[in-house]
Design an enzyme around this catalytic site. Structure first.
Site, PDB file in Angstrom:
ATOM      1  N   ASN A 106       0.830  -1.208   0.000  1.00 45.11           N
ATOM      2  CA  ASN A 106       0.000   0.000   0.000  1.00 45.11           C
ATOM      3  C   ASN A 106       0.869   1.264   0.000  1.00 45.11           C
ATOM      4  O   ASN A 106       0.376   2.357   0.208  1.00 45.11           O
ATOM      5  CB  ASN A 106      -0.905   0.026   1.230  1.00 45.11           C
ATOM      6  CG  ASN A 106      -1.886  -1.134   1.234  1.00 45.11           C
ATOM      7  OD1 ASN A 106      -2.420  -1.503   0.186  1.00 45.11           O
ATOM      8  ND2 ASN A 106      -2.120  -1.724   2.390  1.00 45.11           N
TER       9      ASN A 106
ATOM     10  N   HIS B 270     -14.478  -0.684   5.267  1.00 46.42           N
ATOM     11  CA  HIS B 270     -13.414  -1.455   5.922  1.00 46.42           C
ATOM     12  C   HIS B 270     -13.881  -2.020   7.270  1.00 46.42           C
ATOM     13  O   HIS B 270     -14.703  -1.417   7.968  1.00 46.42           O
ATOM     14  CB  HIS B 270     -12.225  -0.511   6.140  1.00 46.42           C
ATOM     15  CG  HIS B 270     -10.961  -1.180   6.546  1.00 46.42           C
ATOM     16  ND1 HIS B 270     -10.558  -1.289   7.846  1.00 46.42           N
ATOM     17  CD2 HIS B 270      -9.995  -1.771   5.807  1.00 46.42           C
ATOM     18  CE1 HIS B 270      -9.391  -1.902   7.908  1.00 46.42           C
ATOM     19  NE2 HIS B 270      -9.020  -2.207   6.673  1.00 46.42           N
TER      20      HIS B 270
ATOM     21  N   GLU C 259     -16.131   5.231   2.007  1.00 52.11           N
ATOM     22  CA  GLU C 259     -14.695   5.411   1.766  1.00 52.11           C
ATOM     23  C   GLU C 259     -14.494   6.247   0.507  1.00 52.11           C
ATOM     24  O   GLU C 259     -15.298   6.151  -0.419  1.00 52.11           O
ATOM     25  CB  GLU C 259     -14.011   4.039   1.600  1.00 52.11           C
ATOM     26  CG  GLU C 259     -14.014   3.242   2.880  1.00 52.11           C
ATOM     27  CD  GLU C 259     -13.319   1.883   2.774  1.00 52.11           C
ATOM     28  OE1 GLU C 259     -12.521   1.670   1.850  1.00 52.11           O
ATOM     29  OE2 GLU C 259     -13.596   1.042   3.642  1.00 52.11           O
TER      30      GLU C 259
ATOM     31  N   SER D 105     -11.016  -0.061  -0.480  1.00 52.37           N
ATOM     32  CA  SER D 105      -9.715  -0.695  -0.319  1.00 52.37           C
ATOM     33  C   SER D 105      -9.520  -1.950  -1.165  1.00 52.37           C
ATOM     34  O   SER D 105      -8.409  -2.242  -1.578  1.00 52.37           O
ATOM     35  CB  SER D 105      -9.482  -1.030   1.154  1.00 52.37           C
ATOM     36  OG  SER D 105     -10.493  -1.889   1.638  1.00 52.37           O
TER      37      SER D 105
ATOM     38  N   ASP E  13     -13.758   7.501   5.049  1.00 49.73           N
ATOM     39  CA  ASP E  13     -12.422   6.952   5.307  1.00 49.73           C
ATOM     40  C   ASP E  13     -11.583   7.147   4.033  1.00 49.73           C
ATOM     41  O   ASP E  13     -11.901   6.603   2.976  1.00 49.73           O
ATOM     42  CB  ASP E  13     -12.539   5.459   5.669  1.00 49.73           C
ATOM     43  CG  ASP E  13     -11.196   4.846   6.063  1.00 49.73           C
ATOM     44  OD1 ASP E  13     -10.148   5.397   5.680  1.00 49.73           O
ATOM     45  OD2 ASP E  13     -11.211   3.790   6.726  1.00 49.73           O
TER      46      ASP E  13
ATOM     47  N   HIS F 217      -7.180   5.090   1.396  1.00 50.20           N
ATOM     48  CA  HIS F 217      -6.569   4.796   0.096  1.00 50.20           C
ATOM     49  C   HIS F 217      -6.713   5.956  -0.891  1.00 50.20           C
ATOM     50  O   HIS F 217      -6.276   5.850  -2.032  1.00 50.20           O
ATOM     51  CB  HIS F 217      -7.187   3.535  -0.514  1.00 50.20           C
ATOM     52  CG  HIS F 217      -6.936   2.327   0.323  1.00 50.20           C
ATOM     53  ND1 HIS F 217      -5.800   1.556   0.207  1.00 50.20           N
ATOM     54  CD2 HIS F 217      -7.660   1.781   1.333  1.00 50.20           C
ATOM     55  CE1 HIS F 217      -5.842   0.575   1.093  1.00 50.20           C
ATOM     56  NE2 HIS F 217      -6.962   0.690   1.793  1.00 50.20           N
TER      57      HIS F 217
ATOM     58  N   LYS G 134      -0.195   4.185   4.450  1.00 51.36           N
ATOM     59  CA  LYS G 134      -0.298   3.740   3.054  1.00 51.36           C
ATOM     60  C   LYS G 134       0.518   4.687   2.177  1.00 51.36           C
ATOM     61  O   LYS G 134       1.739   4.576   2.162  1.00 51.36           O
ATOM     62  CB  LYS G 134      -1.760   3.582   2.696  1.00 51.36           C
ATOM     63  CG  LYS G 134      -2.249   2.278   3.362  1.00 51.36           C
ATOM     64  CD  LYS G 134      -3.682   2.053   3.513  1.00 51.36           C
ATOM     65  CE  LYS G 134      -3.890   0.727   4.251  1.00 51.36           C
ATOM     66  NZ  LYS G 134      -5.159   0.635   4.957  1.00 51.36           N
TER      67      LYS G 134
HETATM   68  C1  LIG Z   1      -5.698   0.057   6.086  1.00 45.67           C
HETATM   69  C2  LIG Z   1      -7.027   0.677   6.342  1.00 45.67           C
HETATM   70  C3  LIG Z   1      -7.353   1.180   7.596  1.00 45.67           C
HETATM   71  C4  LIG Z   1      -6.466   0.969   8.797  1.00 45.67           C
HETATM   72  O1  LIG Z   1      -5.370   1.794   8.773  1.00 45.67           O
HETATM   73  P1  LIG Z   1      -4.075   1.366   9.638  1.00 45.67           P
HETATM   74  O2  LIG Z   1      -3.351   2.647   9.797  1.00 45.67           O
HETATM   75  O3  LIG Z   1      -3.360   0.343   8.851  1.00 45.67           O
HETATM   76  O4  LIG Z   1      -4.611   0.835  10.943  1.00 45.67           O
HETATM   77  C5  LIG Z   1      -8.534   1.850   7.735  1.00 45.67           C
HETATM   78  N1  LIG Z   1      -9.395   1.983   6.707  1.00 45.67           N
HETATM   79  C6  LIG Z   1      -9.135   1.494   5.499  1.00 45.67           C
HETATM   80  C7  LIG Z   1     -10.117   1.684   4.408  1.00 45.67           C
HETATM   81  C8  LIG Z   1      -7.954   0.803   5.290  1.00 45.67           C
HETATM   82  O5  LIG Z   1      -7.711   0.255   4.105  1.00 45.67           O
END
Ligand SMILES: *Cc1c(COP(=O)(O)O)cnc(C)c1O
Length: 374
Positions: A49, A135, A179, A183, A208, A211, A230
């Protein structure tokens, strides 16, 4: 009386039979290239990522090392106790400016940011409407909050509107979860449309952006969550929004209050990466154009994210495809339920700015070999 280990063995066997058991493999990830070494063999990987290649950028690594020299290895306490070193404020100002919000707050991880924000905003008697594909950590936050949780079909505005029409009035507050970039599919939510629907039904919108950072255009939402781990290549998470929201989270978000502050090295590295992201838009453009080249070959529509799903079907078939690619020197992790819905086990191909044209050719060649076996 059954011993714990005996019960766990039975559970593991059931998982294994369904093709759903998970294994940890150890990787030595070489610097400055999307190569990983596993059990003595080098693989070209499309599973990270670190979309902009910033995890190993010399300036980002130097920022982390300099921070350790000054601040030590860990923060030593939660941010509300002694652990709030000055790197936090610097990154929060930069993140808020980049996201176009009044304020931002750094959490221990993206997971902690999501569960902390959701549980601080809604409770029993409230309603959460979550996109079917959000997620796991948004869903965990939703469950923990005690609010009534309903899911709307992925990106289906008609379904969201009808759930609001049916259920909104019986609840005091309503929070919609989605999101910016999904993801496991790499597609985007129609955020402006959802925001308008939310406003007309007196609901709040939380997006969220884990990504999306670096890839989607600025958008507005009541709450934006994200990760430093990421595209920023470091570790940690954040929430962005109004100053009042951040004051509320500092006092109410349990995953913020009851967890140790991030090491200054993680925070400073993320800030250095954010600066590079801002000054080097060509990195995201490169990842996007390489991703679109793969999409074109696979017969998929163009997209803006570096995530390309190759849906296979059963977990066993997805594992098989992943192992076949491995024989050709390509590492792509199979993604299975519960991470994705049953019947949609897949290879999740991710591209980064550190891939080259030649790497893409190697991938496309290898994909030809699994196409024959699918
Ligand atoms: C990876 C991810 C998270 C978690 O983030 P981390 O910093 O790895 O805990 C949250 N939401 C989505 C959509 C993700 O892909």
């Amino acid at each position: 009386m059954p011993v714990l280990n005996d019960i766990l063995k039975i559970r593991l066997e059931t998982q294994e039979k369904a093709g759903l058991k998970r294994h940890l493999s150890t990787h030595a990830i070489e610097f400055l290239s999307p190569i990983t070494r596993h059990e003595g063999r080098d693989y070209l990987h499309f599973s990270g990522n670190d979309y902009l290649g910033l995890r190993t950028h010399p300036h980002v690594m130097q920022a982390a090392m300099a921070a350790i020299d000054i601040h030590g290895a860990g923060a030593g306490a939660s941010r509300l106790v002694l652990g709030n070193h000055k790197a936090f404020g610097e990154l929060e100002i930069a993140l808020a400016a980049y996201k176009g919000t009044e304020s931002a707050l750094v959490f221990g991880s993206g997971y902690l940011a999501n569960i902390g924000a959701i549980t601080a905003l809604v409770e029993q008697g409230d309603l959460i409407l979550a996109d079917k594909f959000v997620h796991a950590c948004m869903l965990d936050g939703a469950q923990l909050s005690g609010a009534t949780v309903k899911r709307f079909a992925h990106n289906d505005m008609g379904h969201l509107t009808s759930l609001l029409a049916t259920h909104r009035s019986a609840h005091s507050n309503c929070l919609i979860l989605t999101e910016s970039v999904f993801s496991m599919d790499g597609d985007c939510a129609p955020i402006a449309e959802i925001q308008a629907i939310a406003q007309s039904h007196d609901a709040w919108l939380m997006v969220d952006d884990a990504h999306g950072l670096g890839f989607v255009k600025p958008f507005s939402a009541d709450v934006i969550s994200g990760t430093l781990s990421k595209a920023l290549g470091s570790y940690g998470g954040y929430v962005a929004g109004s100053s009042v929201l951040m004051q509320h989270l500092i006092s109410q978000a349990r995953s913020f209050i009851f967890s140790t502050g991030l090491p200054a090295s993680c925070v400073t590295a993320a800030n250095a990466a954010l600066n590079i992201m801002k000054s080097s838009p060509e990195l995201a453009l490169k990842a996007q154009s390489l991703a679109n080249r793969i999409r074109k070959t696979l017969g998929q529509a163009e997209g803006i994210s570096p995530i390309i799903p190759l849906i296979i079907g059963t977990p066993e078939a997805a594992l098989e495809a992943s192992y076949t690619l491995r024989e050709a020197g390509i590492w792509i992790q199979a993604i299975r339920p519960p991470t994705v819905p049953p019947g949609t086990s897949r290879l999740r191909i991710t591209v980064s700015a550190s891939h080259t044209e030649d790497h893409i050719v190697q991938l496309l060649d290898a994909l030809q070999t699994i196409k024959k076996t699918l």
